[in-house]
Write an enzyme that holds these catalytic residues in place. Structure first.
Site, PDB file in Angstrom:
ATOM      1  N   ASP A  71       0.798  -1.224   0.000  1.00 21.85           N
ATOM      2  CA  ASP A  71       0.000   0.000   0.000  1.00 21.85           C
ATOM      3  C   ASP A  71       0.833   1.277   0.000  1.00 21.85           C
ATOM      4  OD1 ASP A  71       0.900  -0.236   2.604  1.00 21.85           O
ATOM      5  OD2 ASP A  71      -1.087  -0.294   3.513  1.00 21.85           O
ATOM      6  N   ASP A 446       3.622   1.419  13.986  1.00 21.09           N
ATOM      7  CA  ASP A 446       2.873   0.158  14.060  1.00 21.09           C
ATOM      8  C   ASP A 446       3.626  -0.988  14.730  1.00 21.09           C
ATOM      9  OD1 ASP A 446       0.688   1.335  12.783  1.00 21.09           O
ATOM     10  OD2 ASP A 446       1.364   0.716  10.806  1.00 21.09           O
TER      11      ASP A 446
END
Length: 753
Positions: A71, A446
């Site tokens: 992505d 993350d």
């Protein structure tokens, strides 16, 4: 020397003096024959995966060939000979193109592959074609926007090649209907008679699902299936004449469920996964249906039809090339207990839930244990594929990695391992290269971050105690580099525990700093609760300073805290790397300094700086510190203000502009070149209209380019830092391609070139 009366003779003398001066300048070290660039060797710091790769596509033309789209980190090709994944878009310099919306592998020629690229509706989009497996690309900008890093990126594939006429491609766009090319992607035209023309460009921060996938029936030329994931009464459309005319397909699930992915088996049956949202978040229910294209019948083959089935939908779908009755689907959004993969060898009449009989061997990527628990089966399982040449080999993607197994068709315990060698798909927030200990300690988005003792090996664990998904600031003590501090945040609005930590072993292990003690009784300052408060450590490691709503210091590892005098709320502080008494900051548009170990700050004259320092550095908790202290040198500072660099050697009293003709966006300091006065400077900046990565070894007067046209990484850079122990070594934290490190190439003569 008396004046020369003869004008001609005087002119000759002046010309001779200029020539002598030129010879002297050219003879200065580092000036003669200085090239415009320095050749660098670039590699990734090893983590292994780390981010969301929404789609994996196996080639049907060659065994062992596969493509992975991500992505925000470009695309990868599986190289069976090298036994690794090869990044395909590192030479791309357009940030938006690193978000890959779809990938299509040629059904006959294994050398040909297409990518649909575009990060979001606000950025440029293109269709790329390669005839050498992605080593080089023809880029065709297109007028329809994409969303490679938007909601709905797990759907697809939107780009499809007609297996009977490979020069013809169709693309299902998010906002602008169906598009077609009949010349191998060189030119595109909107399909005029397709029933849905698209909803148009979405509002800012919004998107549409649009046309979620395009399928060709390989055994019936001219038969095409297109799905829509926008709200409406019809979601599936069919053409039997190569796209000239279209009709909606009746039947199937309720219109509230959206078709997100589909495949057609060799038996002419389409298996379609459905969800009540485009994902990857926000999905609460879903289904799996099979549609026979021959007679038009439908069958609900949802694996878990219980009324009390766990919330979540379905997305990944695959069919075996050897036996069309062997199908597999994945859940998405089923966080309790966990997302899973289901396999059926009966066309969906009976299902085997693989999570319950699987193990994950993550020795190659130990970080997947995250906070120390056993690695789960995965989340955001949007991509799922069965190898067309080996029905035992299958792979699925998660939000953090890609797993593969060679036991997909066997009974008993199924072993999955990360299939990510060569893939680095992470966003970096911060990093430091200490003056001793591990060469690199990093802060990731993350997945927390790592201490790397070996840059080629994925570390044994992420930062823990506390485990904070995002590490926002890092610092080490210049004279005692084993002492480190960090701050971080989580995906929740407030950090459930401490948002600060310190280490006594160079980032190998951590201890929380009790944020509650920083607050007035009965409250916690917001920056500490949210992870916005930056933290630094004095040169000797004795004092920690925290720039929260009420800036404070501790000299006893957090047992007691004192308010700092003269420092505004939220200020980012820089610690001197050699003088434990001194700290510096940009506060209220001025340079302030502490000479008493951080107890108080006062303004300094800061001669030579712009009057307005509001442009010093970027904004936000993840922004790099605009001020840097030089390792091993007391009172030596550098400052980034606007697009310029400034240096000071007297604790901020006087400054000299030191960026030459380079407009600087990011910078870092490294070990000085042999015999040089100044630290090596590394910068991301623009010079002569070229945005690139640069190095200066003479204090910023002259700059040499150190990246090249094969190493651009979409120009998605977040932090850059030199190594204080190794001249020429530089680390770059990217937004999607992990951490890269470079060293100057050495010629056979032993000189850098």
């Amino acid at each position: 020397m008396p004046p020369i009366a003869d004008p001609e003779r005087a002119g000759a003398v002046r010309r001779r003096l200029v020539q002598v001066a030129a010879v002297i300048v050219l003879a200065m070290p580092g000036f003669a024959h200085e090239p415009a660039s320095v050749a660098y060797h670039w590699r990734n710091v090893a983590v292994g995966g780390g981010g969301f790769a929404p789609g994996i596509v196996f080639s049907t033309a060659e065994r062992g060939l596969a493509y992975l789209r991500t992505d925000m980190g470009g695309a990868y090709r599986r190289d069976a000979r090298l036994n690794r994944w090869v990044p395909l878009l590192d030479g791309n310099a357009v940030s938006s193109y690193m978000g890959v919306e779809s990938v299509a592998a040629h059904p006959v020629d294994p050398a040909i592959v297409y990518l649909a690229v575009g990060m979001s509706s606000r950025g440029p989009a293109a269709i790329m074609r390669s005839s050498d497996r992605g080593d080089h690309w023809r880029v065709v900008p297109v007028p329809f926007a994409m969303g490679g890093n938007e909601d709905g990126r797990g759907m697809g594939e939107r780009l499809a090649i007609d297996p009977n006429r490979p020069a013809t491609l169709f693309f299902g766009s998010r906002h602008d209907g169906l598009w077609r090319s009949d010349d191998s992607g060189a030119r595109w035209a909107k399909v005029p008679h397709f029933p849905l023309s698209g909803l148009g460009k979405p509002p800012r921060r919004g998107t549409h699902g649009g046309l979620s996938f395009v399928l060709f029936d390989p055994k019936h030329p001219g038969r095409i299936l297109v799905a829509s994931a926008d709200a409406g009464p019809r979601h599936l459309f069919r053409s039997d004449d190569g796209g000239a005319t279209w009709r909606p397909i009746e039947g199937g699930p309720a219109a509230s469920l959206l078709p997100v992915k589909g495949v057609i088996g060799t038996d002419g049956v389409a298996t379609i996964t459905y969800a009540d949202g485009i994902g990857p978040n926000g999905i609460t229910r879903g289904a799996v249906w099979r549609h026979a294209l021959g007679d038009g019948t439908w069958e609900d083959v949802t694996p878990d039809k219980r009324a009390d089935a766990p919330p979540g939908g379905y997305m990944g779908v695959a069919v075996s090339a050897q036996d069309p009755r062997v199908i597999a689907v994945s859940t998405v959004g089923r966080f309790r207990p966990v997302d899973t993969v289901w396999r059926s060898s009966s066309g969906g009449r009976h299902w085997d839930e693989l999570w319950t009989r699987s193990i994950r061997d993550v020795a190659a990527s130990p970080f997947l244990a995250l906070d120390g628990s056993t690695p789960d089966f995965g989340h955001w399982i949007a991509g799922l594929a069965i190898d067309p040449f080996d029905a035992n080999h299958a792979a699925y993607v998660t939000g953090a990695t890609m797993y593969a197994t060679s036991q997909f068709a066997t009974a008993g315990t199924m072993r999955w391992t990360p299939w990510v060698r060569g893939i680095e798909q992470t966003a970096i927030i911060t990093l430091v290269s200490p003056s001793a200990g591990a060469p690199l300690v990093s802060g990731f988005g993350d997945i927390a971050g790592f201490r790397h003792d070996d840059l080629a090996v994925s570390p044994p664990h992420v930062h823990r105690n506390p485990y904070l998904t995002n590490t926002n600031t890092l610092d080490y003590a210049g004279l005692a580099p084993q002492i480190m501090v960090r701050s971080g945040s989580t995906h929740t609005r407030e950090v459930p525990g401490a948002s600060l930590a310190w280490s006594a072993d160079g980032g190998g292990s951590w201890r929380p700093l009790d944020a509650a003690r920083l607050a007035p009784p009965g409250s916690i300052p917001d920056p500490l609760a949210t992870g916005d408060a930056p933290v630094v450590v004095s040169a000797d490691g004795a004092v920690f300073l925290v720039g929260g709503a009420a800036p404070v210091r501790t000299a006893d590892r957090g047992r007691t805290w004192q308010r700092i005098v003269g420092l505004p709320a939220g200020t980012r502080v820089t610690a001197d790397k050699a003088d434990p008494r001194r700290f510096y900051a940009v506060a209220g548009g001025r340079i302030v300094r502490s000479d008493d170990g951080g107890a108080s700050f006062h303004a300094v004259s800061a001669r030579g700086l712009p009057a307005d320092l509001s442009t010093a550095g970027r904004r936000g908790r993840e922004a790099p510190d605009p001020m840097r202290a030089v390792a091993g040198q007391a009172r030596a500072l550098w400052l980034h203000a606007g697009t310029a660099l400034y240096r000071s050697s007297d604790a901020g009293e006087h400054w000299t502009r030191a960026s030459g003709d380079l407009a600087v966006a990011l910078y870092g300091l490294g070990k000085a070149a042999p015999g040089a006065r100044w630290p090596a400077l590394y910068a991301v900046g623009t010079r002569g209209g070229l945005e690139a990565v640069w190095r200066s070894i003479d204090g910023g007067t002259r700059w040499q380019r150190i990246d090249d046209d094969d190493h651009r990484w979409g120009l998605r850079f977040r932090v850059i830092e030199g190594d204080p122990r190794r001249f020429g070594r530089v680390y770059i934290g990217t937004d999607g391609r992990g951490i890269l490190y470079g060293d100057a190439r050495v010629s056979q003569t032993g000189k850098t070139r």
